[in-house]
Design an enzyme around this catalytic site. Sequence first.
Site, PDB file in Angstrom:
ATOM      1  N   LYS A 134      56.871   5.357  52.819  1.00  0.00           N
ATOM      2  CA  LYS A 134      56.781   4.897  54.193  1.00  0.00           C
ATOM      3  C   LYS A 134      55.362   5.135  54.745  1.00  0.00           C
ATOM      4  CE  LYS A 134      61.134   4.262  53.259  1.00  0.00           C
ATOM      5  NZ  LYS A 134      62.151   5.247  53.559  1.00  0.00           N
TER       6      LYS A 134
ATOM      7  N   ASP B 207      63.149  16.527  57.062  1.00  0.00           N
ATOM      8  CA  ASP B 207      62.688  15.232  56.552  1.00  0.00           C
ATOM      9  C   ASP B 207      61.662  14.716  57.554  1.00  0.00           C
ATOM     10  OD1 ASP B 207      62.296  12.552  55.910  1.00  0.00           O
ATOM     11  OD2 ASP B 207      64.347  12.276  55.187  1.00  0.00           O
TER      12      ASP B 207
ATOM     13  N   ARG C  94      54.408  15.177  32.084  1.00  0.00           N
ATOM     14  CA  ARG C  94      55.576  15.532  32.909  1.00  0.00           C
ATOM     15  C   ARG C  94      55.337  16.868  33.591  1.00  0.00           C
ATOM     16  NH1 ARG C  94      59.330  18.127  30.687  1.00  0.00           N
ATOM     17  NH2 ARG C  94      59.468  16.844  28.830  1.00  0.00           N
TER      18      ARG C  94
ATOM     19  N   TYR D  12      69.090   9.845  57.410  1.00  0.00           N
ATOM     20  CA  TYR D  12      68.888   8.646  56.598  1.00  0.00           C
ATOM     21  C   TYR D  12      70.122   8.423  55.716  1.00  0.00           C
ATOM     22  CZ  TYR D  12      66.881   5.709  52.942  1.00  0.00           C
ATOM     23  OH  TYR D  12      66.645   4.710  52.042  1.00  0.00           O
TER      24      TYR D  12
HETATM   25  C1  LIG Z   1      63.264   5.878  52.921  1.00  0.00           C
HETATM   26  C2  LIG Z   1      63.681   7.211  53.352  1.00  0.00           C
HETATM   27  C3  LIG Z   1      64.147   8.173  52.431  1.00  0.00           C
HETATM   28  C4  LIG Z   1      64.335   7.854  50.958  1.00  0.00           C
HETATM   29  O1  LIG Z   1      63.136   7.607  50.306  1.00  0.00           O
HETATM   30  P1  LIG Z   1      62.961   6.590  49.071  1.00  0.00           P
HETATM   31  O2  LIG Z   1      61.502   6.619  48.824  1.00  0.00           O
HETATM   32  O3  LIG Z   1      63.484   5.252  49.493  1.00  0.00           O
HETATM   33  O4  LIG Z   1      63.773   7.164  47.942  1.00  0.00           O
HETATM   34  C5  LIG Z   1      64.459   9.431  52.911  1.00  0.00           C
HETATM   35  N1  LIG Z   1      64.358   9.741  54.225  1.00  0.00           N
HETATM   36  C6  LIG Z   1      63.934   8.838  55.129  1.00  0.00           C
HETATM   37  C7  LIG Z   1      63.841   9.237  56.573  1.00  0.00           C
HETATM   38  C8  LIG Z   1      63.594   7.552  54.740  1.00  0.00           C
HETATM   39  O5  LIG Z   1      63.189   6.659  55.652  1.00  0.00           O
END
Ligand SMILES: *Cc1c(COP(=O)(O)O)cnc(C)c1O
Length: 384
Positions: A200, A175, A49, A102
């Site tokens: 992603k 982000d 961890r 998001y």
């Molecule tokens: C998918 C996404 C998230 C969240 O991420 P997870 O891996 O699904 O928890 C945050 N910001 C954006 C722009 C996203 O596309």
Amino acid sequence: MTHGFSTRAIHAGQEFDPTTGAVVPPIYQSSTFVQDGIGGFRGGYEYARSANPTRDSLQTLLADLEGGAAAFSFASGLSAEDALLRSVLAPGTRIVMGNDVYGGTHRLVNRVWVPWGVTLDTVEMSDLDAVRAAVQAAPTAVLWVETPSNPLMKISDIAALAEIGHAAGAVVVVDNTFASPYLQQPLALGADAVVHSTTKYIGGHSDVVGGAVVVRDDELAAKVGFVQFGVGAVSAPMEAWLTVRGIKTLGVRVDRHSSNALAIAHALEGHPAVERVYYPGLESHPGHELAARQMRAFGGMLSVQLTAGAAAARRFAESTELFQLAESLGGVESLIGYPSEMTHASVRGTELEVPDSIVRLSVGIEDVDDLLGDVTQALSRLDA
Ligand SMILES: *Cc1c(COP(=O)(O)O)cnc(C)c1O
């Protein structure tokens, strides 16, 4: 000498295994580490961890690619965001975010943080005067920026927003999920922290869920590192390894995503069934010039508004063959989604609500002629 992005994407934090010479560092699928006498840690490893060599290799790689002091890898994008928020918010503080972030980010703050005593205000992030007014209206701990935004692909000026946020004493977060560090470098533009859903583009193959925080300085690094250790939503070794494997091809993938998406955007713009195409690579897009300055290319995400409204949008989303109907984005395979009932269902009835005539495409890296053919046949079925 500093190497280029794709060289670093393959080599940073990825030294070969010294005992066997294995070119690919092994997956350290181990929860704990033997001590040479009490407190005699080998390479600093004690318990997974707090640290695991495979997670470390991913974190070193991400810090390098985003140009940060440190990176922290988590089990999901949202757990990464939560760890960063725990490091910079407290009851009684306030966060200002874009009015089109998001949906899961909005839900995290609105439904988890607000009940704990944090104030949330949203603002049109592409309007700098509106943001200045919002952050000056009350003390602001965090300014949260997402660009390009989802699903309308609005572009916000990171450098200008970093200045506005810092003048108000806020921590500025970007982000960077949609752009990836290959297209956009928020820390170099003045942001304090970057968050990613590595699920992603960074993972890139739709086979792993993960998230990351990358920070510009050591002070914030110490705070986020403590939350990662103290709360423990870390990424597992296999997930970290898959993510590293994905990153090695990030540059070539995103170049192809971008050129495919631009070709599709051009084909859709002017098509009689299409009212409007939202893609920052089009000159008709209001953020085109800013995107051209701030990003290396325009990415693989685009949205379309159907002339005939919601029924046509639903039908289009259900009529493609190569573009598979699914949540998520950024993988090698093309996906199509209907935001108002899929990715953005959680923000219906809020100011983040998405028009029901919009369809979102995550353009993959298949052959562009096949993708163009698929989109065109699906649109032609709308008349039937
Ligand atoms: C998918 C996404 C998230 C969240 O991420 P997870 O891996 O699904 O928890 C945050 N910001 C954006 C722009 C996203 O596309």
